[in-house]
Design an enzyme around this catalytic site. Structure first.
Site, PDB file in Angstrom:
ATOM      1  N   GLY A  99      -5.245 -20.825 -56.176  1.00  0.00           N
ATOM      2  CA  GLY A  99      -4.508 -20.059 -55.597  1.00  0.00           C
ATOM      3  C   GLY A  99      -2.904 -20.388 -56.103  1.00  0.00           C
ATOM      4  N   ILE A 140     -11.847 -11.617 -57.441  1.00  0.00           N
ATOM      5  CA  ILE A 140     -10.781 -11.217 -58.465  1.00  0.00           C
ATOM      6  C   ILE A 140     -10.786 -12.112 -59.628  1.00  0.00           C
ATOM      7  CG2 ILE A 140      -9.086 -12.753 -57.000  1.00  0.00           C
ATOM      8  CD1 ILE A 140      -6.904 -10.371 -57.771  1.00  0.00           C
ATOM      9  N   GLU A 148       2.012 -28.023 -58.228  1.00  0.00           N
ATOM     10  CA  GLU A 148       3.211 -27.883 -59.330  1.00  0.00           C
ATOM     11  C   GLU A 148       3.589 -26.684 -59.526  1.00  0.00           C
ATOM     12  OE1 GLU A 148       0.106 -29.369 -59.949  1.00  0.00           O
ATOM     13  OE2 GLU A 148       0.666 -31.707 -59.399  1.00  0.00           O
ATOM     14  N   GLU A 171      -2.449 -14.757 -50.077  1.00  0.00           N
ATOM     15  CA  GLU A 171      -3.623 -15.757 -50.700  1.00  0.00           C
ATOM     16  C   GLU A 171      -3.365 -17.261 -50.246  1.00  0.00           C
ATOM     17  OE1 GLU A 171      -5.076 -15.411 -54.919  1.00  0.00           O
ATOM     18  OE2 GLU A 171      -6.291 -17.055 -54.301  1.00  0.00           O
TER      19      GLU A 171
HETATM   20  C1  LIG Z   1     -13.228 -23.523 -57.371  1.00  0.00           C
HETATM   21  C2  LIG Z   1     -12.263 -22.618 -58.038  1.00  0.00           C
HETATM   22  C3  LIG Z   1     -12.130 -21.548 -57.559  1.00  0.00           C
HETATM   23  C4  LIG Z   1     -11.076 -20.562 -58.124  1.00  0.00           C
HETATM   24  N1  LIG Z   1     -11.193 -19.294 -57.985  1.00  0.00           N
HETATM   25  C5  LIG Z   1     -10.434 -18.462 -58.519  1.00  0.00           C
HETATM   26  C6  LIG Z   1     -10.806 -16.898 -58.700  1.00  0.00           C
HETATM   27  O1  LIG Z   1     -11.559 -16.436 -57.750  1.00  0.00           O
HETATM   28  N2  LIG Z   1     -10.034 -16.180 -59.560  1.00  0.00           N
HETATM   29  C7  LIG Z   1      -9.209 -16.605 -60.225  1.00  0.00           C
HETATM   30  O2  LIG Z   1      -8.748 -15.894 -61.053  1.00  0.00           O
HETATM   31  N3  LIG Z   1      -9.174 -17.867 -60.521  1.00  0.00           N
HETATM   32  C8  LIG Z   1      -9.765 -19.014 -59.720  1.00  0.00           C
HETATM   33  N4  LIG Z   1      -9.558 -20.342 -59.867  1.00  0.00           N
HETATM   34  C9  LIG Z   1      -8.734 -20.494 -61.199  1.00  0.00           C
HETATM   35  C10 LIG Z   1      -7.355 -21.191 -60.387  1.00  0.00           C
HETATM   36  O3  LIG Z   1      -6.335 -20.468 -59.823  1.00  0.00           O
HETATM   37  C11 LIG Z   1      -6.684 -22.098 -61.545  1.00  0.00           C
HETATM   38  O4  LIG Z   1      -7.584 -23.320 -61.683  1.00  0.00           O
HETATM   39  C12 LIG Z   1      -5.335 -22.429 -61.115  1.00  0.00           C
HETATM   40  O5  LIG Z   1      -4.442 -21.723 -61.048  1.00  0.00           O
HETATM   41  C13 LIG Z   1      -4.909 -23.650 -62.447  1.00  0.00           C
HETATM   42  O6  LIG Z   1      -5.069 -23.088 -63.648  1.00  0.00           O
HETATM   43  P1  LIG Z   1      -5.782 -23.837 -64.768  1.00  0.00           P
HETATM   44  O7  LIG Z   1      -7.056 -24.468 -64.231  1.00  0.00           O
HETATM   45  O8  LIG Z   1      -5.906 -22.852 -66.038  1.00  0.00           O
HETATM   46  O9  LIG Z   1      -4.698 -25.120 -64.978  1.00  0.00           O
HETATM   47  P2  LIG Z   1      -3.447 -25.149 -65.787  1.00  0.00           P
HETATM   48  O10 LIG Z   1      -2.637 -24.026 -65.699  1.00  0.00           O
HETATM   49  O11 LIG Z   1      -3.870 -25.460 -67.326  1.00  0.00           O
HETATM   50  O12 LIG Z   1      -2.602 -26.479 -65.234  1.00  0.00           O
HETATM   51  C14 LIG Z   1      -3.031 -27.789 -65.707  1.00  0.00           C
HETATM   52  C15 LIG Z   1      -1.994 -28.735 -64.965  1.00  0.00           C
HETATM   53  O13 LIG Z   1      -0.616 -28.221 -65.337  1.00  0.00           O
HETATM   54  C16 LIG Z   1       0.113 -28.186 -64.437  1.00  0.00           C
HETATM   55  N5  LIG Z   1       1.393 -27.083 -64.567  1.00  0.00           N
HETATM   56  C17 LIG Z   1       0.915 -25.741 -64.731  1.00  0.00           C
HETATM   57  N6  LIG Z   1       2.013 -25.282 -65.068  1.00  0.00           N
HETATM   58  C18 LIG Z   1       2.975 -25.994 -64.534  1.00  0.00           C
HETATM   59  C19 LIG Z   1       4.558 -26.056 -64.565  1.00  0.00           C
HETATM   60  N7  LIG Z   1       5.333 -25.035 -64.962  1.00  0.00           N
HETATM   61  N8  LIG Z   1       5.269 -27.248 -64.206  1.00  0.00           N
HETATM   62  C20 LIG Z   1       4.423 -28.314 -64.159  1.00  0.00           C
HETATM   63  N9  LIG Z   1       3.184 -28.429 -64.236  1.00  0.00           N
HETATM   64  C21 LIG Z   1       2.536 -27.412 -64.603  1.00  0.00           C
HETATM   65  C22 LIG Z   1      -0.747 -27.685 -63.127  1.00  0.00           C
HETATM   66  O14 LIG Z   1      -0.113 -27.827 -62.004  1.00  0.00           O
HETATM   67  C23 LIG Z   1      -1.881 -28.542 -63.512  1.00  0.00           C
HETATM   68  O15 LIG Z   1      -1.756 -29.713 -63.014  1.00  0.00           O
HETATM   69  C24 LIG Z   1     -10.455 -21.027 -59.190  1.00  0.00           C
HETATM   70  C25 LIG Z   1     -10.296 -22.278 -59.563  1.00  0.00           C
HETATM   71  C26 LIG Z   1     -11.372 -23.171 -59.101  1.00  0.00           C
HETATM   72  C27 LIG Z   1     -11.356 -24.604 -59.238  1.00  0.00           C
END
Ligand SMILES: Cc1cc2nc3c(=O)[nH]c(=O)nc-3n(C[C@H](O)[C@H](O)[C@H](O)COP(=O)(O)OP(=O)(O)OC[C@H]3O[C@@H](n4cnc5c(N)ncnc54)[C@H](O)[C@@H]3O)c2cc1C
Length: 383
Positions: free
Chosen positions: A369, A129, A373, A248
């Site tokens: 997932g 996904i 936060e 999930e």
């Molecule tokens: C090994 C791995 C597998 C993954 N597999 C999938 C997959 O199969 N499909 C898929 O679509 N995605 C996948 N992901 C992505 C994953 O879901 C995202 O990395 C995650 O949702 C965080 O998004 P971001 O990395 O863009 O961080 P950001 O959204 O940039 O977040 C950065 C920081 O900001 C904080 N933050 C964000 N919003 C808020 C808020 N409202 N209040 C306070 N703090 C906040 C976060 O908690 C974090 O600490 C995967 C990630 C990894 C590392």
């Protein structure tokens, strides 16, 4: 299942426990001996997926009409728990079976289900996904991938990152904007086969742990799919995601709870055998206090997760509850692994030791997932 609990778990029936034995045998026979090879290759081989399919370990809850086991979520939970306990790293079965396949099973038309679900059960069609993008993870409203309607087709442009099963996948549920002007209300889900022209996989991403998990970037350059590949209704994608993300998150909580117990048991064994200053490490008050605290917190995690598992079996688990389960189980796991690793001294830093692998492999559970936060934000919405 061995448990740190002093009473038997109530949620599982005999047929679940029978499946648990099958899963344990499969993991020991087919997976553990291949871990080093998978780590080197950066992916789990296709043959293992096909074997898992033959043993009924993929999509156990799918209807028998599609070749599935026709089980309930308890069967899915048993597989997730045993993979979590085993310490085997890189298997994308949970994401495939319990995260992505349900989108097709719940939202798909009869034609879509007939076309794709049998392959999901056999392991011939591996699922992924694609939500996250370089510029949008937590805030999915900010995605930039678009799916433009052209006659009977959609044309998809954009890029995705961090996609689990990204190298192995044959079919991807792609989250894209079909009406960019509508923001979050213009998001749809499209099924994209990996052999469509314009679809390209990027490099396998170099991660802290889970070397064998084929997490990758995916690129879409004018990828044309027929309108029949739209999943559910146009522009309702975000609502569908919100519904399905609850399972999930709960699946991640289940895996975390099982890993916490397994690592606790392993650490008790290790500290009993390790002699420091002439006596077992377990006899030191610091060790006993650390493990007493972890046992207490692991028990609280188990009780919460089992209660919610029972709720989920009755289809009553709410979004908040799933978020609380993920938050609590993964945060407690992270804290406990750090404390337990310390008890191993230098051996805790060695990849040959399960505690070390668990430490690096499970760090991401507080991130993917939905981050901790984001879980707190969801829980706080209903204060
Ligand atoms: C090994 C791995 C597998 C993954 N597999 C999938 C997959 O199969 N499909 C898929 O679509 N995605 C996948 N992901 C992505 C994953 O879901 C995202 O990395 C995650 O949702 C965080 O998004 P971001 O990395 O863009 O961080 P950001 O959204 O940039 O977040 C950065 C920081 O900001 C904080 N933050 C964000 N919003 C808020 C808020 N409202 N209040 C306070 N703090 C906040 C976060 O908690 C974090 O600490 C995967 C990630 C990894 C590392």
């Amino acid at each position: 299942m061995e448990s740190i609990l002093t009473y038997p778990r109530q949620v599982f029936r005999d047929d679940h426990e029978l499946l648990r034995q099958t899963v344990r045998r499969f993991l020991d026979r087919e997976c553990r001996p291949r871990q080093a090879e998978w780590d080197r290759e950066g992916r789990v081989d296709r043959e293992t997926w096909l074997k898992a399919g033959r043993e009924g370990l993929l999509c156990p809850t799918l209807d028998s009409a599609w070749g599935g086991g026709g089980g309930d979520f308890g069967h899915a939970a048993v597989i997730v728990e045993e993979i979590g306990r085993s310490g085997i790293s890189g298997l994308g079965f949970g994401l495939h079976s319990d995260v992505v396949a349900p989108y097709i099973a719940r939202l798909g038309t009869e034609a879509q289900k007939a076309r794709w679900l049998p392959g999901c059960v056999s392991g011939e069609t591996i699922l992924a996904i694609a939500m996250s993008e370089p510029g949008a993870g937590s805030d999915l409203r900010a995605i930039r991938t678009t799916a433009r309607r052209e006659g009977d087709d959609y044309v998809i442009d954009g890029s995705k990152t961090f996609i689990s099963n990204g190298l192995n996948c044959d079919l991807v549920v792609v989250v894209a904007k079909t009406a960019p002007d509508l923001g979050g209300k213009g998001v749809s889900l499209l099924l994209v086969e990996a052999d469509r022209p314009g679809f390209r996989r990027g490099r396998k991403l170099d991660k802290m742990g889970q070397e064998a998990a084929d997490t990758a970037e995916l690129f879409f350059e004018g990828v044309r799919v027929p309108a029949g590949n739209l999943l559910g209704e146009e522009n309702k994608g975000l609502g569908y995601l919100m519904q399905e993300l609850a399972q999930e998150r709960f699946v991640i909580a289940l895996g975390a709870a099982a890993k916490l117990e397994a690592m606790y048991e392993e650490t008790v064994r290790y500290t009993r055998e390790r002699i420091v200053f002439g006596k077992p490490l377990l006899d030191m008050q610091n060790t006993r206090f650390a493990l007493a605290g972890i046992r207490t917190r692991a028990t609280a995690v188990r009780m919460m997760v089992d209660q919610y598992l029972a709720e989920h079996l009755r289809r009553r688990l709410t979004l908040d509850e799933a978020a609380m389960a993920k938050l609590f189980a993964t945060e407690e796991l992270g804290r406990a692994l750090d404390e337990m690793l310390q008890l191993y001294g230098g051996y805790g830093y060695m990849m040959d030791y399960p505690i070390c692998r668990a430490f690096v492999d499970s760090r991401v559970m507080r991130i993917y997932g939905g981050t901790s936060e984001v879980m707190k934000e969801l829980i706080a919405r209903n204060l």
